[in-house]
Design a protein around this motif. Structure first.
Motif, short mmCIF file in Angstrom:
data_model
loop_
_atom_site.label_atom_id
_atom_site.label_comp_id
_atom_site.label_asym_id
_atom_site.label_seq_id
_atom_site.Cartn_x
_atom_site.Cartn_y
_atom_site.Cartn_z
N TYR A 356 16.96 -34.83 30.91
CA TYR A 356 18.32 -34.32 30.99
C TYR A 356 18.42 -33.02 31.77
O TYR A 356 19.51 -32.50 31.98
CB TYR A 356 18.93 -34.16 29.59
CG TYR A 356 18.09 -33.38 28.62
CD1 TYR A 356 18.13 -32.00 28.58
CD2 TYR A 356 17.26 -34.05 27.71
CE1 TYR A 356 17.37 -31.30 27.68
CE2 TYR A 356 16.50 -33.35 26.79
CZ TYR A 356 16.54 -31.97 26.78
OH TYR A 356 15.78 -31.27 25.88
N GLN A 357 17.28 -32.46 32.24
CA GLN A 357 17.32 -31.27 33.10
C GLN A 357 17.17 -31.65 34.57
O GLN A 357 17.03 -30.78 35.43
CB GLN A 357 16.17 -30.30 32.72
CG GLN A 357 16.21 -29.80 31.31
CD GLN A 357 17.24 -28.69 31.13
OE1 GLN A 357 17.87 -28.26 32.09
NE2 GLN A 357 17.41 -28.23 29.91
N ASP A 358 17.17 -32.95 34.87
CA ASP A 358 16.95 -33.45 36.23
C ASP A 358 15.54 -33.14 36.72
O ASP A 358 15.28 -33.17 37.93
CB ASP A 358 17.96 -32.85 37.23
CG ASP A 358 19.32 -33.53 37.15
OD1 ASP A 358 19.46 -34.48 36.35
OD2 ASP A 358 20.24 -33.12 37.87
N VAL A 359 14.62 -32.87 35.82
CA VAL A 359 13.25 -32.51 36.18
C VAL A 359 12.26 -33.41 35.46
O VAL A 359 12.37 -33.60 34.24
CB VAL A 359 12.95 -31.03 35.83
CG1 VAL A 359 11.46 -30.71 36.04
CG2 VAL A 359 13.81 -30.11 36.65
N VAL A 360 11.32 -33.96 36.22
CA VAL A 360 10.19 -34.70 35.63
C VAL A 360 9.04 -33.70 35.52
O VAL A 360 8.46 -33.31 36.54
CB VAL A 360 9.79 -35.89 36.52
CG1 VAL A 360 8.70 -36.71 35.83
CG2 VAL A 360 10.98 -36.76 36.86
N PRO A 361 8.70 -33.23 34.31
CA PRO A 361 7.70 -32.16 34.15
C PRO A 361 6.26 -32.68 34.23
O PRO A 361 5.47 -32.57 33.30
CB PRO A 361 8.03 -31.60 32.77
CG PRO A 361 8.57 -32.77 32.01
CD PRO A 361 9.30 -33.61 33.01
N GLY A 362 5.90 -33.26 35.37
CA GLY A 362 4.58 -33.87 35.52
C GLY A 362 3.43 -32.90 35.55
O GLY A 362 2.29 -33.30 35.34
N ALA A 363 3.69 -31.60 35.80
CA ALA A 363 2.60 -30.63 35.82
C ALA A 363 2.02 -30.42 34.44
O ALA A 363 0.87 -30.00 34.29
CB ALA A 363 3.09 -29.29 36.40
N HIS A 364 2.80 -30.70 33.42
CA HIS A 364 2.35 -30.49 32.04
C HIS A 364 1.62 -31.70 31.49
O HIS A 364 0.62 -31.58 30.78
CB HIS A 364 3.56 -30.17 31.16
CG HIS A 364 3.21 -29.89 29.73
ND1 HIS A 364 2.47 -28.80 29.34
CD2 HIS A 364 3.48 -30.59 28.61
CE1 HIS A 364 2.31 -28.82 28.03
NE2 HIS A 364 2.91 -29.90 27.57
N SER A 365 2.10 -32.90 31.81
CA SER A 365 1.46 -34.14 31.35
C SER A 365 1.93 -35.28 32.23
O SER A 365 2.90 -35.15 32.97
CB SER A 365 1.85 -34.43 29.89
OG SER A 365 3.26 -34.58 29.78
#
Length: 471
Positions: A356-365
């Motif tokens: 829902y933030q328009d961000v795929v947080p792939g750096a974390h997992s």
């Protein structure tokens, strides 16, 4: 238990005639004693299995009750869609509703609908549906059959259009868990197929999970993602919930009711009904909304099944029929995908409502993202360019401690050191434990526990050592 064997053997020996005792050799008696010991051992195993099953049921009931007892389904009540209001689905749910006829809320406890279709025809059609939910034809069921088939044609047209995209996803998961495919209609009653639906008490997503229930069933909720809004992750959790609920109640109508109001309320209704365990016996003792929950599901099933007889047609939808899934290992912004590949931003959001933030947080997992199939080759060919595109615009600059901020929130990008990787915290499984209980205790998710421990199922054994986090 061994004393029991001795007593049984003594009784058998005493009851034998004297001549038989004399004729029996020592070897024969020894063989007979061994057979009795085997039977006792088998009984011990059955008792242990029964105790384990009872413990499992106790903890499953604990998982199924709780927050759901205060849940309100967005599909039966007013709901809102707080984020990404410019997406196609949000337009579908929010902007069009003001001009949809037949959307008035009815008081289904008091309204009595009439129809030109004779009762005999309605009864025959209901019987021919051959549903796994066995509900007799009565005024309550009839009202919901008429409601969905005749009183809100525009809304039904919408849901039939959305079902062409969502039903295949739901059915695939239900088949995997060997569950009745008719459970797919619960999504209609819960949210009208809205993956961003939110009820007034905080239940979210197409399957309307409350926060604690979602965590218990391994759904991830953090600053960037809420898997209650992920159509694929949430149906998997819902399927496991249904399986657990049916194991407790042994009746689909009661299992479905517990999905709406929690197992605690269903158990209370059973007690107030004198221990009777069928839907209509406990009907008046259920919460008001839940009383209409199962009949509403039957009404929706009826309208879908006999749509042609009522002139109901699916409305056209823009969601792509074929979707590809990609694993992401770096931070990725929807805007980067949209601008480089030319995919409308709304399409990326509609296929990935959990971010829902328009961000795929792939750096974390490792994360997944779904894109229209016709863009698959372009995404694979241009990944490096996509990740580099306008990083100074979509992402803030990195700070000294190895973190970066995305949309104003910090995301860990530095990889853990070798020593940090080895500092696992372990937990030894005890009697009565399950993955959900352990996950809550160590503030993680079932999915994460299974990943850390290479578990292919939710089964764990007493004495098993599990990785539950890092120091």
């Amino acid at each position: 238990m061994r004393k029991l064997v001795v007593i049984i053997c003594s009784i058998l020996i005493v009851s034998l005639p004297a001549s038989s005792q004399i004729l029996k050799s020592r070897k024969a008696l020894q063989k007979e004693n061994e057979e009795l010991l085997k039977k006792v051992a088998q009984l011990e195993e059955e008792v242990a299995a029964y105790k384990a099953d009872a413990i499992d049921r106790e903890f499953i009931e604990e998982e199924l009750s709780g927050e759901n007892e205060n849940k309100v389904s967005a599909g039966l009540e007013d709901y809102n869609t707080p984020a990404n209001t410019d997406t196609l689905l949000s337009q579908w749910y929010m902007h069009r509703q003001s001009r949809i006829p037949g959307r008035e809320q009815y008081d289904m406890d008091s309204v009595v609908f009439t129809t030109d279709v004779p009762d005999s025809v309605l009864m025959r059609r209901l019987e021919e549906m051959n549903s796994f939910i066995t509900l007799p034809f009565n005024e309550t069921v009839k009202n919901f059959m008429i409601l969905y088939s005749e009183k809100m044609p525009a809304k039904m047209s919408e849901m039939m259009g959305l079902s062409q995209y969502y039903f295949p996803i739901i059915e695939e998961t239900l088949r995997r868990y060997d569950l009745p495919l008719e459970l797919k209609y619960v999504a209609i009653i819960e949210s009208a197929f809205n993956p961003r639906a939110e009820s007034r008490v905080g239940a979210k997503g197409m399957w309307q999970f409350m926060y604690r229930t979602a965590i218990s069933y391994g759904l991830r909720i953090d600053s960037y993602a809420d898997e209650r809004m992920d159509p694929i992750a949430s149906i998997d959790a819902a399927a496991r919930y249904f399986k657990d609920a049916y194991r407790i109640f042994g009746d689909w109508s009661l299992a479905i009711s517990s999905y709406n109001c929690g197992s605690g309320n269903v158990n209370k209704a059973i007690k107030r009904a004198g221990g009777r365990r069928d839907f209509w016996s406990i009907y008046t003792y259920l919460p008001r909304e839940t009383r209409g929950y199962v009949p509403a599901m039957v009404g929706a099933m009826y309208a879908f099944r006999y749509a042609n007889e009522y002139g109901l047609k699916p409305a056209p939808m823009s969601l792509p029929t074929y979707v590809d899934t990609f694993h992401i290992h770096k931070n990725l912004h929807f805007g980067q995908i949209s601008e480089v590949l030319g995919i409308p931003l709304a399409d990326v959001r509609d296929l990935n409502p959990q971010y829902y933030q328009d961000v795929v947080p792939g750096a974390h997992s490792e994360e997944v993202i779904r894109l229209p199939f016709n863009y698959s080759s372009a995404f694979l060919d241009m990944q490096d360019s996509i990740y580099r595109y306008k990083t100074d615009v979509f992402f803030a600059t990195k700070v000294e401690d190895g973190r970066e901020t995305v949309n104003g929130r910090p995301v860990q990008t530095a990889r853990p050191s070798a020593s940090a990787k080895s500092q696992w915290v372990y937990y030894k499984v005890k009697s009565g434990d399950n993955l959900g209980k352990i996950a809550r205790k160590y503030h993680t998710s079932v999915r994460q526990l299974k990943s850390w421990n290479n578990l292919k199922s939710d089964r764990i054994a007493i004495g098993q050592r599990l990785k539950v986090g890092k120091r």
